[in-house]
Design an enzyme around this catalytic site. Structure first.
Site, PDB file in Angstrom:
ATOM      1  N   CYS A 109       0.889  -1.162   0.000  1.00 31.92           N
ATOM      2  CA  CYS A 109       0.000   0.000   0.000  1.00 31.92           C
ATOM      3  C   CYS A 109       0.918   1.200   0.000  1.00 31.92           C
ATOM      4  O   CYS A 109       1.555   1.495   1.010  1.00 31.92           O
ATOM      5  CB  CYS A 109      -0.928   0.025   1.216  1.00 31.92           C
ATOM      6  SG  CYS A 109      -1.873   1.568   1.277  1.00 31.92           S
ATOM      7  N   CYS A 112      -0.550   4.100   2.599  1.00 29.29           N
ATOM      8  CA  CYS A 112      -0.545   3.922   4.054  1.00 29.29           C
ATOM      9  C   CYS A 112      -0.245   2.467   4.398  1.00 29.29           C
ATOM     10  O   CYS A 112       0.898   2.049   4.317  1.00 29.29           O
ATOM     11  CB  CYS A 112      -1.859   4.397   4.664  1.00 29.29           C
ATOM     12  SG  CYS A 112      -3.334   3.904   3.752  1.00 29.29           S
ATOM     13  N   SER A 113      -1.246   1.694   4.731  1.00 28.69           N
ATOM     14  CA  SER A 113      -0.965   0.319   5.165  1.00 28.69           C
ATOM     15  C   SER A 113      -2.125  -0.620   4.881  1.00 28.69           C
ATOM     16  O   SER A 113      -2.335  -1.578   5.611  1.00 28.69           O
ATOM     17  CB  SER A 113      -0.644   0.326   6.656  1.00 28.69           C
ATOM     18  OG  SER A 113      -1.753   0.880   7.353  1.00 28.69           O
ATOM     19  N   CYS A 114      -2.902  -0.370   3.816  1.00 24.53           N
ATOM     20  CA  CYS A 114      -4.048  -1.221   3.497  1.00 24.53           C
ATOM     21  C   CYS A 114      -3.566  -2.648   3.254  1.00 24.53           C
ATOM     22  O   CYS A 114      -2.558  -2.869   2.586  1.00 24.53           O
ATOM     23  CB  CYS A 114      -4.782  -0.696   2.270  1.00 24.53           C
ATOM     24  SG  CYS A 114      -5.404   0.969   2.515  1.00 24.53           S
TER      25      CYS A 114
END
Ligand code: FE
Length: 201
Positions: A109, A112-114
């Site tokens: 991602c 961000c951090s999906c």
């Protein structure tokens, strides 16, 4: 990976904790409510879910076909941990990308951090690092090398950029010499890193 730490993580955590305490002061949240929610969320997410899906796809070619065509529908066929939770959130937005000879997939991602938490368990800290988010796109082969995965020059690498609307899971290739193994034994071979695409299995 160590040495690629993103300092913003600590800063953001402090900001979030401050915001949480404001909501508690205002009586919007009960003390510890966020922690309790997160604890149950993490408990429900499990890399064994992803591993079981992969093992099933390895032994059942028609399931594999359905999985790659419509992952949420295929996954509903399996009785996984916390089915309801998965249906309600992440599973609805999932694409399974299969590795094949000469073709390798990895997920990131960049924003961000999906991450398909429900299928892979809590995401590793390196997945959220600035290093991984930038380099996975810029130099995927170099990133894989950092993980000890050296792919042949001719192997094509596709990087899938996750978002809040779409999550991905890699379907690794079935390893050689596993013909006699049961579905359960096969699931035991699958690692979280394999499902992210930074390992072969
Ligand atoms: Fe994200």
């Amino acid at each position: 990976m160590s040495g690629h730490h993103d300092d913003r993580n600590g800063f953001n955590a402090a900001k979030i904790r401050w915001f949480e305490s404001l909501l508690e002061e205002q009586g919007v949240l009960a003390p510890g409510e966020v922690d309790d929610f997160l604890a149950s969320y993490v408990k429900q997410s499990n890399p064994n879910n992803g591993a079981r899906i992969v093992a099933k796809a390895w032994i059942d070619p028609t399931f594999r076909e359905r999985l790659c065509a419509d992952a949420p529908a295929a996954i509903r066929e399996l009785e996984l941990v916390d089915q309801a939770h998965g249906e309600a959130t992440e599973e609805a937005h999932l694409i399974v990308v299969p590795n094949s000879p000469g073709k390798h997939n990895m997920i990131v991602c960049t924003l961000c951090s999906c991450y398909p938490l429900w299928l892979l368990g809590p995401s590793p800290s390196w997945y959220k690092s600035l290093w991984y988010r930038a380099e996975a796109v810029r130099n995927p082969r170099g990133v894989l090398r950092e993980f000890g995965l050296e792919l042949p020059e001719q192997t094509e690498i596709t990087v899938w950029d996750s978002s809040s609307d779409m999550r991905y899971m890699v379907l690794p290739e079935r390893p050689e010499g596993t013909d006699g193994m049961s579905e359960e034994e096969l699931a035991g071979l699958v690692t979280r890193n394999g499902l992210i695409g930074v390992a072969t299995v």
